[in-house]
Design a protein around this motif. Structure first.
Motif, short mmCIF file in Angstrom:
data_model
loop_
_atom_site.label_atom_id
_atom_site.label_comp_id
_atom_site.label_asym_id
_atom_site.label_seq_id
_atom_site.Cartn_x
_atom_site.Cartn_y
_atom_site.Cartn_z
N ARG A 227 54.49 45.80 38.97
CA ARG A 227 53.29 45.04 39.29
C ARG A 227 53.71 43.79 40.06
NH1 ARG A 227 48.98 47.71 38.27
NH2 ARG A 227 47.78 46.30 36.97
N VAL A 228 53.31 43.70 41.32
CA VAL A 228 53.64 42.55 42.14
C VAL A 228 52.40 41.66 42.22
CG1 VAL A 228 54.37 41.71 44.40
CG2 VAL A 228 55.36 43.82 43.47
N TRP A 229 52.52 40.44 41.70
CA TRP A 229 51.41 39.49 41.65
C TRP A 229 51.56 38.46 42.75
CZ3 TRP A 229 47.82 40.85 38.13
CH2 TRP A 229 48.22 41.64 37.05
N VAL A 230 50.43 37.99 43.26
CA VAL A 230 50.45 36.93 44.25
C VAL A 230 49.52 35.81 43.80
CG1 VAL A 230 51.09 38.37 46.20
CG2 VAL A 230 48.66 38.07 45.64
N ALA A 231 49.91 34.59 44.12
CA ALA A 231 49.05 33.43 43.96
C ALA A 231 48.53 33.06 45.34
CB ALA A 231 49.82 32.26 43.35
N VAL A 232 47.22 32.94 45.48
CA VAL A 232 46.62 32.63 46.77
C VAL A 232 45.70 31.42 46.62
CG1 VAL A 232 46.75 35.01 47.58
CG2 VAL A 232 44.67 34.19 46.45
N ASP A 233 45.52 30.70 47.72
CA ASP A 233 44.60 29.58 47.73
C ASP A 233 43.18 30.10 47.56
OD1 ASP A 233 42.70 27.61 49.20
OD2 ASP A 233 44.54 26.45 48.92
N ALA A 234 42.44 29.56 46.60
CA ALA A 234 41.11 30.06 46.30
C ALA A 234 40.13 29.88 47.45
CB ALA A 234 40.57 29.38 45.04
N MET A 235 40.36 28.89 48.29
CA MET A 235 39.44 28.62 49.40
C MET A 235 39.83 29.36 50.67
SD MET A 235 37.00 26.66 48.36
CE MET A 235 36.37 26.00 49.90
N THR A 236 41.11 29.36 51.00
CA THR A 236 41.54 29.91 52.29
C THR A 236 42.15 31.30 52.20
OG1 THR A 236 43.78 28.98 52.14
CG2 THR A 236 42.04 27.55 53.03
N GLY A 237 42.58 31.71 51.00
CA GLY A 237 43.27 32.99 50.86
C GLY A 237 44.73 32.92 51.23
N GLU A 238 45.24 31.73 51.57
CA GLU A 238 46.64 31.59 51.96
C GLU A 238 47.56 32.02 50.83
OE1 GLU A 238 49.82 28.03 53.17
OE2 GLU A 238 47.73 27.57 52.64
N LEU A 239 48.61 32.77 51.18
CA LEU A 239 49.59 33.23 50.21
C LEU A 239 50.49 32.08 49.80
CD1 LEU A 239 50.69 35.81 48.80
CD2 LEU A 239 52.20 36.09 50.77
#
Length: 348
Positions: A227-239
């Motif tokens: 399982r590969v998880w990512v954290a992204v900016d909630a407003m912009t979707g930036e990784l």
């Protein structure tokens, strides 16, 4: 919980996404469980009956999970729905909702209700939902005790009367610790970007040999097994960052033992450092462990990963000296691979 993910319960029962040929059996379990419950004596509306029978519609709104016994029979089910979809009732934007958690009367008492609820939480976590919500009848005290035991909290502002003689009480389980960051499963089209991110994160701390570099950037392959998880900016979707964990019931490295969750390849994008992204990802791993009912989170890290070691210490991890080992590089040089762990049941 993605389509290729399943978890095996203690008695050999497997919880997984439903298959097309199981729709009738799934609906029958719902009908049987409702009839045996505290509201089984009440007449059922045509709208409710249609909802229970519409397995395909519930699946289109999110995901239908089933518990399947060793003999292949469907003995439990839960529908995880996206907010704003046709069958969602109390979820707000960004949340997921679970409805129709049902266990066949012949299989009740073995913990399947809890296992289906945990699987529903993990499905909502996969999506990056801010919370999983549900409602249940005020007379269904057995279900309420289960939800509270698993960590759901009452949200009385959403309680309502949903039918003749049926008062609904609402529970909520938060899944995202921050409003500005969303942690979710990586999408397939993000694999190259995640590979570049984690490679840059690790190369900033120490020199990578060819073999380790290849292991780090094999994100697409890793996502097929784990399982590969990512954290992204909630407003912009930036990784912003990433971390990897095993599927339920599995491990990624020898450091993990029974009842433990290990994780690897924690990395933060250079431009996102000092925003607490690493901490958010570790908190996510701790939350996943609690959802799965595991006792401890463990990991290995190299001696050069000083920032990571400071992070783990700040979050309550301690050294597991008995699990540390000497790693020998291809050129013959070596270093001590460190091990850390902490109780997952403590608040992150």
């Amino acid at each position: 919980m993605t389509n290729d993910t399943a978890r095996t319960f203690v008695d050999g029962t497997t919880i997984r996404p439903i298959r097309p040929d199981e729709s009738d059996a799934e609906s029958a379990v719902i009908v049987g469980a409702f009839a045996a419950g505290p509201y089984g004596h009440l007449p059922k509306s045509a709208e409710r009956a249609a909802f229970e029978a519409d397995t395909a519609g519930r699946g289109a709104d999110g995901a239908v999970l089933v518990a399947v016994g060793a003999d292949g029979a469907v003995v439990g089910t839960a529908s995880v729905l996206r907010a704003g979809s046709r069958y969602s009732r109390v979820a707000r934007p960004g949340e997921a909702e679970v409805r129709l958690i049902s266990v066949d009367p012949s299989a009740q008492g073995a913990g399947l209700g809890a296992a289906l609820t945990r699987a529903s939480l993990e499905a909502a976590l996969d999506w990056g939902a801010s919370a999983l919500v549900l409602d249940t009848g005020s007379r269904n005290t057995r279900a309420q005790a289960l939800y509270e035991r698993l960590g759901f909290v009452r949200d009385p502002g959403r309680d309502a009367v949903v039918g003749a003689g049926v008062e609904s009480v609402v529970y909520r389980f938060p899944l995202q610790p921050r409003d500005d960051v969303v942690v979710r499963l990586m999408r397939a089209d993000e694999a190259d970007a995640v590979a570049a991110l984690v490679e840059h994160a690790y190369a900033a701390d120490f020199e990578l040999n060819a073999g380790y570099r290849a292991d780090i950037v094999a994100v697409a392959e890793r996502a097929r097994e784990h399982r590969v998880w990512v954290a992204v900016d909630a407003m912009t979707g930036e990784l912003l960052g990433t971390a990897s964990t095993p599927r339920a019931g599995e491990t990624m490295s020898p450091v993990a033992r029974d009842g433990e969750l290990d994780f690897r390849f924690l990395g933060v994008a250079p431009g996102a450092r000092r925003r607490g992204i690493g901490e958010a990802l570790v908190q996510h791993v701790l939350l996943l462990a609690r959802i799965r009912g595991l006792e401890r989170v463990v990991l290995n890290t190299g001696p050069d990963m000083l920032a990571a070691q400071r992070l783990y210490g700040r979050l309550g991890f301690s050294r597991l000296h008995e699990r540390e080992f000497t790693f020998v590089r291809p050129d013959g040089s070596s270093f001590q691979m460190l091990a850390y762990g902490r109780d997952a049941r403590l608040a992150a």
